[in-house]
Design a protein around this motif. Structure first.
Motif, PDB file in Angstrom:
ATOM      1  N   TRP A  59       0.843  -1.207   0.000  1.00  0.00           N
ATOM      2  CA  TRP A  59       0.000   0.000   0.000  1.00  0.00           C
ATOM      3  C   TRP A  59       0.877   1.255   0.000  1.00  0.00           C
ATOM      4  CZ3 TRP A  59      -1.903   3.062   4.579  1.00  0.00           C
ATOM      5  CH2 TRP A  59      -2.845   4.010   4.168  1.00  0.00           C
ATOM      6  N   ILE A  60       0.892   1.931  -1.152  1.00  0.00           N
ATOM      7  CA  ILE A  60       1.678   3.169  -1.280  1.00  0.00           C
ATOM      8  C   ILE A  60       0.807   4.226  -1.968  1.00  0.00           C
ATOM      9  CG2 ILE A  60       4.054   2.267  -1.296  1.00  0.00           C
ATOM     10  CD1 ILE A  60       3.868   2.048  -4.319  1.00  0.00           C
ATOM     11  N   PRO A  61       1.109   5.500  -1.780  1.00  0.00           N
ATOM     12  CA  PRO A  61       0.276   6.523  -2.443  1.00  0.00           C
ATOM     13  C   PRO A  61       0.409   6.422  -3.963  1.00  0.00           C
ATOM     14  CG  PRO A  61       1.968   7.533  -1.027  1.00  0.00           C
ATOM     15  CD  PRO A  61       2.191   6.068  -0.980  1.00  0.00           C
ATOM     16  N   ASP A  62      -0.691   6.659  -4.666  1.00  0.00           N
ATOM     17  CA  ASP A  62      -0.665   6.561  -6.134  1.00  0.00           C
ATOM     18  C   ASP A  62       0.160   7.680  -6.762  1.00  0.00           C
ATOM     19  OD1 ASP A  62      -2.198   4.331  -6.114  1.00  0.00           O
ATOM     20  OD2 ASP A  62      -4.092   5.440  -6.125  1.00  0.00           O
ATOM     21  N   SER A  63       0.116   8.853  -6.147  1.00  0.00           N
ATOM     22  CA  SER A  63       0.885   9.986  -6.689  1.00  0.00           C
ATOM     23  C   SER A  63       1.328  10.888  -5.533  1.00  0.00           C
ATOM     24  CB  SER A  63       0.021  10.773  -7.670  1.00  0.00           C
ATOM     25  OG  SER A  63      -1.117  11.247  -6.990  1.00  0.00           O
ATOM     26  N   PRO A  64       2.339  11.740  -5.775  1.00  0.00           N
ATOM     27  CA  PRO A  64       2.854  12.582  -4.675  1.00  0.00           C
ATOM     28  C   PRO A  64       1.783  13.467  -4.048  1.00  0.00           C
ATOM     29  CG  PRO A  64       4.331  12.665  -6.564  1.00  0.00           C
ATOM     30  CD  PRO A  64       3.136  11.882  -6.996  1.00  0.00           C
ATOM     31  N   ASP A  65       0.794  13.920  -4.863  1.00  0.00           N
ATOM     32  CA  ASP A  65      -0.205  14.814  -4.251  1.00  0.00           C
ATOM     33  C   ASP A  65      -1.200  14.063  -3.350  1.00  0.00           C
ATOM     34  OD1 ASP A  65      -0.921  13.725  -6.689  1.00  0.00           O
ATOM     35  OD2 ASP A  65      -2.622  15.127  -6.919  1.00  0.00           O
ATOM     36  N   GLN A  66      -1.047  12.746  -3.281  1.00  0.00           N
ATOM     37  CA  GLN A  66      -1.945  11.995  -2.386  1.00  0.00           C
ATOM     38  C   GLN A  66      -1.297  11.679  -1.038  1.00  0.00           C
ATOM     39  OE1 GLN A  66      -3.420   8.539  -4.306  1.00  0.00           O
ATOM     40  NE2 GLN A  66      -4.785   9.678  -5.646  1.00  0.00           N
ATOM     41  N   ILE A  67      -0.082  12.198  -0.868  1.00  0.00           N
ATOM     42  CA  ILE A  67       0.644  11.837   0.361  1.00  0.00           C
ATOM     43  C   ILE A  67      -0.120  12.269   1.621  1.00  0.00           C
ATOM     44  CG2 ILE A  67       2.761  12.332   1.694  1.00  0.00           C
ATOM     45  CD1 ILE A  67       4.299  12.055  -0.898  1.00  0.00           C
ATOM     46  N   GLY A  68      -0.719  13.463   1.552  1.00  0.00           N
ATOM     47  CA  GLY A  68      -1.470  13.970   2.710  1.00  0.00           C
ATOM     48  C   GLY A  68      -2.605  13.024   3.069  1.00  0.00           C
ATOM     49  N   SER A  69      -3.408  12.675   2.056  1.00  0.00           N
ATOM     50  CA  SER A  69      -4.558  11.797   2.334  1.00  0.00           C
ATOM     51  C   SER A  69      -4.087  10.382   2.709  1.00  0.00           C
ATOM     52  CB  SER A  69      -5.503  11.751   1.133  1.00  0.00           C
ATOM     53  OG  SER A  69      -4.800  11.305   0.006  1.00  0.00           O
ATOM     54  N   TYR A  70      -2.922   9.991   2.179  1.00  0.00           N
ATOM     55  CA  TYR A  70      -2.367   8.678   2.509  1.00  0.00           C
ATOM     56  C   TYR A  70      -2.094   8.598   4.011  1.00  0.00           C
ATOM     57  CZ  TYR A  70       1.044   4.807   2.525  1.00  0.00           C
ATOM     58  OH  TYR A  70       1.720   3.641   2.784  1.00  0.00           O
ATOM     59  N   PHE A  71      -1.437   9.636   4.536  1.00  0.00           N
ATOM     60  CA  PHE A  71      -1.117   9.598   5.955  1.00  0.00           C
ATOM     61  C   PHE A  71      -2.364   9.746   6.831  1.00  0.00           C
ATOM     62  CE2 PHE A  71       3.268  10.126   4.493  1.00  0.00           C
ATOM     63  CZ  PHE A  71       3.847   9.108   5.253  1.00  0.00           C
ATOM     64  N   ALA A  72      -3.361  10.480   6.302  1.00  0.00           N
ATOM     65  CA  ALA A  72      -4.614  10.603   7.063  1.00  0.00           C
ATOM     66  C   ALA A  72      -5.268   9.216   7.166  1.00  0.00           C
ATOM     67  CB  ALA A  72      -5.549  11.582   6.356  1.00  0.00           C
ATOM     68  N   ARG A  73      -5.257   8.500   6.063  1.00  0.00           N
ATOM     69  CA  ARG A  73      -5.839   7.150   6.034  1.00  0.00           C
ATOM     70  C   ARG A  73      -5.018   6.199   6.923  1.00  0.00           C
ATOM     71  NH1 ARG A  73      -9.470   4.603   6.036  1.00  0.00           N
ATOM     72  NH2 ARG A  73     -10.183   2.877   4.763  1.00  0.00           N
ATOM     73  N   PHE A  74      -3.698   6.385   6.867  1.00  0.00           N
ATOM     74  CA  PHE A  74      -2.772   5.589   7.689  1.00  0.00           C
ATOM     75  C   PHE A  74      -3.178   5.718   9.174  1.00  0.00           C
ATOM     76  CE2 PHE A  74       1.170   4.230   9.594  1.00  0.00           C
ATOM     77  CZ  PHE A  74       1.833   3.474   8.632  1.00  0.00           C
ATOM     78  N   TRP A  75      -3.394   6.954   9.570  1.00  0.00           N
ATOM     79  CA  TRP A  75      -3.746   7.228  10.958  1.00  0.00           C
ATOM     80  C   TRP A  75      -5.124   6.644  11.290  1.00  0.00           C
ATOM     81  CZ3 TRP A  75      -2.268   7.552  15.537  1.00  0.00           C
ATOM     82  CH2 TRP A  75      -2.976   8.203  16.543  1.00  0.00           C
TER      83      TRP A  75
END
Ligand code: NDP
Length: 440
Positions: A59-75
């Motif tokens: 599970w990795i972010p699809d693109s760099p601009d999704q990093i924020g939402s990725y970490f929100a989902r991670f949390w």
């Protein structure tokens, strides 16, 4: 045994001696350890998320601009399954405390450790009762399971929560040992000091923290988590897959072997060389049980029972058996040599060194410098092969372990060069191969 004369690797070794000691106080050196610690904690949770919520897919972010939402989902995932309930805290602390009681009160053979460096050759005494404690634990767990006081599947179900408690516990323990070292350690109060630890063998009223953490809460939890996962698979699918059974059996054997040969830990780098800090504490208590069980937990997270082909299962088992024989015989050989030097007098089987300590040049240790690592790597790969080839995640352990061991071999080489000087260079000429005979 025919040995190659000279070795390019041996010639290159003195350059490896450039120890980080000189940079120890520098900010960038300290920052490296902050990054390592954050990365390890991230990986611990990331692996758990991939298995628990993403069916083992990376599970990795699809693109760099999704990093924020990725970490929100991670949390969100952490909040969902890894914030410990009171029950999980009680289970984990009960686990640690009961194992501590086992170490303190069970009877066992008293063994003297090797003379400790920098401590006037002081030899600590250890009570070897891990074998007894390990089997007593299974009897108690069986009783708890049968009476439904604590079904064994609790360990699988609470995996994320227990992981957080073990992480918190290991962090607090290493902080405590860092703030209150008990042997006037020269190590400074720095981030690297927290990572490596200040005491070599911290003891509190005779209780040896390092020996305890090396094995007691972590290794049995690894075996218990696997068994718990098998039972979970049985409850979910009505049977346990052969891949699952084989991995559980092989890893169980590895843990049982540790306790059967418990004394052998006393001559390892962990006890003799490394100080006891966050690196070992977190590694033993959180990393081992929760990342080494990835393969079985991945199999249990699949939508259906995964059955590997008989050929793959047989190949995995053969690799395991060969790896185990190499691992056990080489470790025992060196351990017996170190613990009973007077029994090893045969000329040509060892070399004398100026440090006063001898180096084996016979058996495994005359063929390759770290056959024990090679055997361990083989076993690591055998534990992942039965999962098939659907995800790289199930191969996390052997990939990580191979890297760890390469770095460990490098560290040990630096350490031995420092300790033995020219004699180590001589040894490296006699035994040119580091890990794999005639290859590396
Ligand atoms: P070793 O047991 O090989 O210990 C290294 C030490 O052995 C050296 O520092 C040196 O110490 C001594 N030594 C080296 N060469 C010789 C020789 N020729 N003759 C006599 N003594 C020698 O390494 P580790 O402690 O790293 O590993 C022990 C086992 O634990 C390995 O099998 C390893 O794979 C396993 N392990 C597993 C891990 C896991 O997570 N699964 C993690 C770490 C280790 P000195 O001369 O000072 O006595």
């Amino acid at each position: 045994m025919k040995k190659r004369k000279g070795s390019p690797s041996a010639a290159a070794e003195p350059t490896l001696l450039k120890s980080p000691e000189s940079d120890r106080s520098s900010l960038s050196y300290e920052a490296v350890f902050v990054v390592i610690m954050i990365a390890l904690i991230f990986i611990l949770y990331w692996l758990w998320i991939c298995i628990t919520y993403r069916s083992g897919l990376l599970w990795i972010p699809d693109s760099p601009d999704q990093i924020g939402s990725y970490f929100a989902r991670f949390w969100d995932f952490i909040k969902q399954g890894a914030i410990p309930s009171r029950f999980a805290i009680v289970v984990y602390l009960g686990w640690v405390v009961s194992h501590a009681f086992g170490q303190i009160y069970l009877s066992g053979k008293t063994v003297k450790g090797l003379p400790m460096r920098g401590q006037n050759g002081k030899q600590l005494k250890y009570t070897m009762n891990g074998w007894k404690a390990f089997w007593l634990m299974w009897i108690i767990l069986f009783g708890f399971h049968q009476s439904r006081i604590l079904p064994i599947t609790v360990f699988y179900d609470l995996c994320g929560e227990l992981m957080t408690v073990s992480f918190a516990f290991s962090s607090l323990l290493s902080l405590w040992l860092f703030l209150f070292p008990n042997d006037n350690s020269p190590t400074t109060r720095s981030i690297s000091g927290f990572w490596f630890g200040r005491d070599l063998n911290p003891r509190f009223r005779g209780f040896d923290w390092k020996l305890f953490c090396e094995a007691r809460p972590g290794l049995p939890l690894w075996a218990v988590l696997n068994v718990s996962t098998c039972v979970k698979q049985y409850e979910t699918f009505g049977s346990v897959s052969s891949s699952m059974l084989l991995i559980t059996f092989m890893q169980f054997w590895y843990v049982v072997d540790y306790f059967w040969n418990e004394e052998a830990i006393l001559s390892t780098m962990d006890i003799m060389t490394d100080h006891f800090g966050f690196m070992l504490c977190f590694g033993d208590l959180a990393w081992v049980p929760f990342t080494y069980t990835i393969q079985t937990r991945f199999l249990c997270s699949m939508d259906s029972l995964h059955e590997a082909s008989p050929l793959l299962l047989a190949a995995s088992f053969i690799i395991f058996v060969v790896g185990f024989i190499v691992f056990r015989s080489s470790n025992s050989q060196k351990h017996n040599f170190r613990m009973n030097p007077s029994k090893h007098q045969k000329k040509g089987t060892f070399i004398e060194t100026k440090s006063g300590s001898r180096l084996l040049i016979s058996g495994w240790w005359g063929w390759v410098r770290h056959a024990n690592y090679l055997g361990d790597i083989m076993m690591g790969w055998s534990w992942s092969l039965p999962t098939g080839y659907s995800t790289l995640l199930a191969y996390f352990y052997p990939i990580y372990f191979t890297i760890l061991v390469l770095h460990r071999e490098y560290r040990d080489n630096v350490h031995c060069q420092k300790k033995y000087g020219d004699d180590w260079t001589r040894y490296c000429k006699i035994v040119p191969y580091r890990l794999i005979p005639y290859v590396y």
